[in-house]
Design a protein around this motif. Structure first.
Motif, mmCIF file in Angstrom:
data_model
loop_
_atom_site.group_PDB
_atom_site.id
_atom_site.type_symbol
_atom_site.label_atom_id
_atom_site.label_comp_id
_atom_site.label_asym_id
_atom_site.label_seq_id
_atom_site.Cartn_x
_atom_site.Cartn_y
_atom_site.Cartn_z
ATOM 1 N N PHE A 38 0.828 -1.210 0.000
ATOM 2 C CA PHE A 38 0.000 0.000 0.000
ATOM 3 C C PHE A 38 0.862 1.260 0.000
ATOM 4 C CE2 PHE A 38 -3.698 -2.514 1.796
ATOM 5 C CZ PHE A 38 -4.421 -2.441 0.618
ATOM 6 N N THR A 39 1.987 1.209 0.694
ATOM 7 C CA THR A 39 2.896 2.348 0.716
ATOM 8 C C THR A 39 3.468 2.596 -0.676
ATOM 9 O OG1 THR A 39 3.470 1.897 3.011
ATOM 10 C CG2 THR A 39 4.980 3.285 1.777
ATOM 11 N N ALA A 40 3.860 1.526 -1.351
ATOM 12 C CA ALA A 40 4.386 1.665 -2.719
ATOM 13 C C ALA A 40 3.313 2.201 -3.656
ATOM 14 C CB ALA A 40 4.908 0.323 -3.212
ATOM 15 N N LEU A 41 2.100 1.703 -3.515
ATOM 16 C CA LEU A 41 1.001 2.176 -4.343
ATOM 17 C C LEU A 41 0.710 3.648 -4.076
ATOM 18 C CD1 LEU A 41 -1.199 1.377 -6.381
ATOM 19 C CD2 LEU A 41 -2.653 0.830 -4.436
ATOM 20 N N GLY A 42 0.738 4.040 -2.817
ATOM 21 C CA GLY A 42 0.531 5.441 -2.457
ATOM 22 C C GLY A 42 1.639 6.326 -2.996
ATOM 23 N N GLY A 43 2.867 5.844 -2.944
ATOM 24 C CA GLY A 43 3.997 6.596 -3.495
ATOM 25 C C GLY A 43 3.863 6.797 -4.990
ATOM 26 N N CYS A 44 3.418 5.772 -5.689
ATOM 27 C CA CYS A 44 3.203 5.896 -7.136
ATOM 28 C C CYS A 44 2.083 6.895 -7.433
ATOM 29 C CB CYS A 44 2.873 4.538 -7.745
ATOM 30 S SG CYS A 44 4.297 3.454 -7.877
ATOM 31 N N ALA A 45 1.034 6.872 -6.630
ATOM 32 C CA ALA A 45 -0.077 7.799 -6.844
ATOM 33 C C ALA A 45 0.357 9.241 -6.606
ATOM 34 C CB ALA A 45 -1.246 7.441 -5.923
ATOM 35 N N VAL A 46 1.116 9.470 -5.556
ATOM 36 C CA VAL A 46 1.606 10.818 -5.265
ATOM 37 C C VAL A 46 2.521 11.296 -6.384
ATOM 38 C CG1 VAL A 46 3.084 12.155 -3.718
ATOM 39 C CG2 VAL A 46 1.328 10.672 -2.774
ATOM 40 N N ALA A 47 3.416 10.421 -6.818
ATOM 41 C CA ALA A 47 4.331 10.777 -7.911
ATOM 42 C C ALA A 47 3.554 11.096 -9.185
ATOM 43 C CB ALA A 47 5.317 9.641 -8.156
ATOM 44 N N PHE A 48 2.515 10.324 -9.453
ATOM 45 C CA PHE A 48 1.703 10.564 -10.646
ATOM 46 C C PHE A 48 1.081 11.956 -10.609
ATOM 47 C CE2 PHE A 48 -2.502 10.512 -12.641
ATOM 48 C CZ PHE A 48 -2.128 10.260 -13.955
ATOM 49 N N PHE A 49 0.521 12.322 -9.474
ATOM 50 C CA PHE A 49 -0.130 13.629 -9.385
ATOM 51 C C PHE A 49 0.875 14.782 -9.401
ATOM 52 C CE2 PHE A 49 -3.738 11.093 -7.683
ATOM 53 C CZ PHE A 49 -4.627 11.428 -8.688
ATOM 54 N N ILE A 50 2.055 14.568 -8.845
ATOM 55 C CA ILE A 50 3.089 15.595 -8.919
ATOM 56 C C ILE A 50 3.517 15.818 -10.364
ATOM 57 C CG2 ILE A 50 5.511 16.085 -8.366
ATOM 58 C CD1 ILE A 50 4.990 14.810 -5.629
ATOM 59 N N VAL A 51 3.789 14.729 -11.071
ATOM 60 C CA VAL A 51 4.210 14.848 -12.469
ATOM 61 C C VAL A 51 3.076 15.410 -13.314
ATOM 62 C CG1 VAL A 51 4.932 13.528 -14.499
ATOM 63 C CG2 VAL A 51 5.958 13.056 -12.279
ATOM 64 N N LEU A 52 1.849 15.008 -13.040
ATOM 65 C CA LEU A 52 0.705 15.524 -13.784
ATOM 66 C C LEU A 52 0.569 17.030 -13.586
ATOM 67 C CD1 LEU A 52 -1.627 14.439 -15.542
ATOM 68 C CD2 LEU A 52 -2.995 14.358 -13.479
ATOM 69 N N GLY A 53 0.766 17.489 -12.356
ATOM 70 C CA GLY A 53 0.709 18.925 -12.079
ATOM 71 C C GLY A 53 1.832 19.679 -12.768
ATOM 72 N N LEU A 54 3.026 19.099 -12.763
ATOM 73 C CA LEU A 54 4.152 19.740 -13.447
ATOM 74 C C LEU A 54 3.924 19.800 -14.954
ATOM 75 C CD1 LEU A 54 7.186 18.211 -11.521
ATOM 76 C CD2 LEU A 54 6.322 20.551 -11.391
ATOM 77 N N MET A 55 3.372 18.735 -15.508
ATOM 78 C CA MET A 55 3.096 18.717 -16.949
ATOM 79 C C MET A 55 2.032 19.758 -17.309
ATOM 80 S SD MET A 55 5.073 16.587 -18.491
ATOM 81 C CE MET A 55 4.282 16.298 -20.045
ATOM 82 N N ALA A 56 1.047 19.950 -16.445
ATOM 83 C CA ALA A 56 0.000 20.931 -16.710
ATOM 84 C C ALA A 56 0.547 22.352 -16.662
ATOM 85 C CB ALA A 56 -1.136 20.773 -15.704
ATOM 86 N N ALA A 57 1.607 22.564 -15.878
ATOM 87 C CA ALA A 57 2.187 23.902 -15.759
ATOM 88 C C ALA A 57 3.104 24.251 -16.933
ATOM 89 C CB ALA A 57 2.969 24.014 -14.449
ATOM 90 N N LEU A 58 3.508 23.237 -17.689
ATOM 91 C CA LEU A 58 4.402 23.489 -18.828
ATOM 92 C C LEU A 58 3.638 24.112 -19.996
ATOM 93 C CD1 LEU A 58 6.471 20.187 -18.926
ATOM 94 C CD2 LEU A 58 7.259 22.429 -18.174
ATOM 95 N N PRO A 59 4.334 24.870 -20.833
ATOM 96 C CA PRO A 59 3.689 25.397 -22.041
ATOM 97 C C PRO A 59 3.276 24.246 -22.975
ATOM 98 C CG PRO A 59 5.795 26.489 -21.638
ATOM 99 C CD PRO A 59 5.690 25.362 -20.661
ATOM 100 N N PRO A 60 2.237 24.428 -23.762
ATOM 101 C CA PRO A 60 1.743 23.356 -24.642
ATOM 102 C C PRO A 60 2.803 22.805 -25.597
ATOM 103 C CG PRO A 60 0.162 25.140 -24.565
ATOM 104 C CD PRO A 60 1.370 25.612 -23.827
ATOM 105 N N ALA A 61 3.675 23.650 -26.106
ATOM 106 C CA ALA A 61 4.691 23.166 -27.047
ATOM 107 C C ALA A 61 5.643 22.191 -26.358
ATOM 108 C CB ALA A 61 5.469 24.346 -27.617
ATOM 109 N N VAL A 62 6.001 22.476 -25.123
ATOM 110 C CA VAL A 62 6.896 21.585 -24.375
ATOM 111 C C VAL A 62 6.166 20.302 -24.019
ATOM 112 C CG1 VAL A 62 8.263 21.348 -22.261
ATOM 113 C CG2 VAL A 62 8.208 23.525 -23.478
#
Length: 63
Positions: free
Chosen positions: A10-34
């Motif tokens: 469960f800890t590993a699954l939670g870590g993957c979920a947190v990482a997914f949302f962090i990366v998703l947020g970072l990707m949303a903040a990037l300009p569309p071309a990037v």
């Protein structure tokens, strides 16, 4: 299955979920071309790496 193994899973699954949302947020903040230039495989690799790193740190801390 012993409880400590289930807890680690469960800890590993939670870590993957947190990482997914962090990366998703970072990707949303990037300009569309990037965003369009970054391949999907790179995004998946980053999520897996961050998730495993977070899970590893959390499991070491709980001992």
């Amino acid at each position: 299955m012993p409880t400590h193994l289930l807890s680690r899973a469960f800890t590993a699954l939670g870590g993957c979920a947190v990482a997914f949302f962090i990366v998703l947020g970072l990707m949303a903040a990037l300009p569309p071309a990037v965003r369009d230039a970054v391949p999907d495989g790179v995004l998946g690799g980053i999520v897996i790496t961050l998730g495993l790193t977070a899970a590893r740190r959390l499991t070491r801390r709980s001992r």
